[in-house]
Enzyme design. Structure first.
Site, short mmCIF file in Angstrom:
data_model
loop_
_atom_site.label_atom_id
_atom_site.label_comp_id
_atom_site.label_asym_id
_atom_site.label_seq_id
_atom_site.Cartn_x
_atom_site.Cartn_y
_atom_site.Cartn_z
N GLY A 1 2.33 22.52 24.45
CA GLY A 1 1.88 22.14 25.79
C GLY A 1 0.72 21.16 25.66
N SER B 1 8.79 24.87 20.73
CA SER B 1 8.69 24.99 22.18
C SER B 1 10.04 25.48 22.66
CB SER B 1 8.36 23.64 22.83
OG SER B 1 6.96 23.41 22.81
N ARG B 2 10.17 25.71 23.97
CA ARG B 2 11.46 26.22 24.43
C ARG B 2 12.55 25.17 24.34
NH1 ARG B 2 8.90 28.58 29.78
NH2 ARG B 2 7.68 26.68 29.40
N ILE C 1 -5.77 30.39 19.40
CA ILE C 1 -6.72 30.03 20.46
C ILE C 1 -6.08 30.28 21.83
CG2 ILE C 1 -8.15 28.38 19.17
CD1 ILE C 1 -5.22 27.34 21.44
N GLU D 1 -10.31 42.23 24.30
CA GLU D 1 -11.62 41.60 24.06
C GLU D 1 -12.56 41.91 25.22
OE1 GLU D 1 -9.84 37.60 23.69
OE2 GLU D 1 -10.90 37.08 25.54
N HIS E 1 -14.01 34.08 21.92
CA HIS E 1 -13.27 33.41 23.00
C HIS E 1 -14.11 32.26 23.57
CE1 HIS E 1 -10.12 33.93 26.42
NE2 HIS E 1 -10.43 32.66 26.24
N ILE F 1 -2.58 21.71 25.25
CA ILE F 1 -3.49 22.02 24.15
C ILE F 1 -2.77 21.91 22.81
CG2 ILE F 1 -4.92 23.85 23.12
CD1 ILE F 1 -5.58 24.75 26.03
N ARG G 1 -3.98 33.48 23.57
CA ARG G 1 -4.34 34.78 24.13
C ARG G 1 -4.03 35.84 23.10
NH1 ARG G 1 -6.97 32.55 27.33
NH2 ARG G 1 -6.88 32.60 29.61
N ASP H 1 -9.75 33.23 18.07
CA ASP H 1 -10.73 33.07 19.16
C ASP H 1 -10.44 34.07 20.28
OD1 ASP H 1 -12.87 31.72 20.50
OD2 ASP H 1 -11.40 30.70 21.77
#
Ligand code: NAP
Length: 313
Positions: A153, A174-175, A230, A261, A279, A155, A232, A256
């Site tokens: 995506g 990716s999909r 980075i 968290e 994070h 990022i 989730r 991260d």
């Protein structure tokens, strides 16, 4: 309370002042405090400026009967129940784009830190190991190594572009295949992991991607592989990750984000092959200010009846 905007969550003092000055927002520290507001106060709220990872779902929305928008402070909106928002006609907005560079920069910094052993090298100098004549062990070369991006995506693409500039070979999942400058597409995340030295996770969070980095992906990355996350914590099977790190079936990780968290699994603390970050992907002064600006712009547009700048729902 003045106005109809309620800011929920943690904000720095400048952002909170701007929410108050521009939108007349009141503030509560978290969604669990909503029930403590009196009914007239809650009934006046039409817009929520949301910040944080705590769940904002049907129960919270139902405490705000005139709610029309939840403007999230962040691009990742997995804390907000989109189905509940849709069912109630509540718009949801996020802050895409303005944080892409910072998050990509952190991912690259984390990857380089692990490849070159920077944290241990710093300790080696401070502890007198270097001055004492010890030999610092050789580390890994980045140029020519293979980087896998899980989720190309905004990022993910920014990370790939940076790593390509370091001379890395870029692979991605990716999909569906995307237009790239010749990067290798892998339809299967396990195949991607098998074919790379470093795997960087840049997926959205939420139920659709929960455990996407499965035990099989981690095994495929293997004893020489390094996982960088980075995205989730929910994207990774964290138990499988910890097991593999503890037994050397995965070479290392740079993280991260975590499940649960900031109270992360204490097993992480004991691992010397893991870099732990709080994070902080978007945590620069400039980017946080841009995110806050975009959040306020979405709310201002909502109050004025204008099209929302960055809608999710
Ligand atoms: P984006 O442009 O929307 O990219 C999302 C990526 O997730 C895409 O590659 C997309 O796949 C993939 N994806 C979405 N739904 C999926 C599904 N159902 N199954 C598999 N893959 C799916 O978002 P972005 O701006 O790059 O942000 C990505 C994430 O980074 C955010 O959602 C957030 O969780 C995280 N983030 C973390 C920090 C931090 O501080 N560490 C800061 C900002 C953002 P396709 O390529 O197939 O479309």
């Amino acid at each position: 309370m003045t106005g109809t905007t309620l800011a929920i969550g943690a904000y720095d003092a400048d952002d909170l002042a701007a929410l108050r000055d521009e939108l007349g927002a009141a503030h509560v520290a978290g969604p669990d405090l909503l029930g403590g507001l009196d009914q007239a106060t809650r009934a006046a709220v039409t817009a929520v400026a949301y910040s944080g990872q705590a769940r904002f779902g049907a129960a919270q929305m139902d405490l705000l009967p005139r709610l029309g928008i939840v403007a999230n402070y962040g691009v990742g909106y997995d804390a907000i129940d989109l189905a509940a928002a849709r069912a109630r006609g509540v718009a949801v907005t996020n802050t895409p784009g303005v944080l892409t560079d910072d998050v990509a920069d952190l991912a690259v910094a984390m990857l380089l830190t692990q490849a070159r052993g920077l944290v241990a090298a710093d300790r080696f100098v401070r502890s007198g190991g270097w001055a004492g004549g010890g030999a610092w062990p050789l580390q890994r070369k980045i140029g020519g190594a293979r980087a896998g991006i899980l989720g190309l995506g905004r990022i993910g693409r920014a990370i790939a572009t940076r790593l390509a500039a370091f001379g890395m070979e870029i692979h991605y999942h990716s999909r569906a295949p995307k237009q790239t400058p010749g990067w290798a597409f892998h339809a299967d995340p396990v195949e991607l992991a098998r074919g790379v030295d470093f795997l960087v996770v840049a997926l959205v969070g939420g139920p659709e991607t929960a455990g996407y980095v499965s035990a099989a992906v981690i095994e495929a990355l293997g004893p020489a592989g390094v996982l960088v996350n980075i995205a989730r914590g929910s994207c990774v099977d964290e138990t499988a990750l910890l097991d593999a790190l503890e037994t050397g079936r995965l070479g290392g990780a740079a993280l991260d984000v975590f499940r649960n968290e900031p109270d992360i699994d204490p097993r992480f603390h004991a691992l010397s092959n893991v870099l732990l970050q709080p994070h902080q992907g978007s945590a620069t002064h400039a980017t946080r200010a841009a995110m806050a600006r975009l959040q306020r712009d979405n709310i201002a547009a909502f109050h004025a009846g204008r099209p929302l700048p960055t809608p999710v729902v």
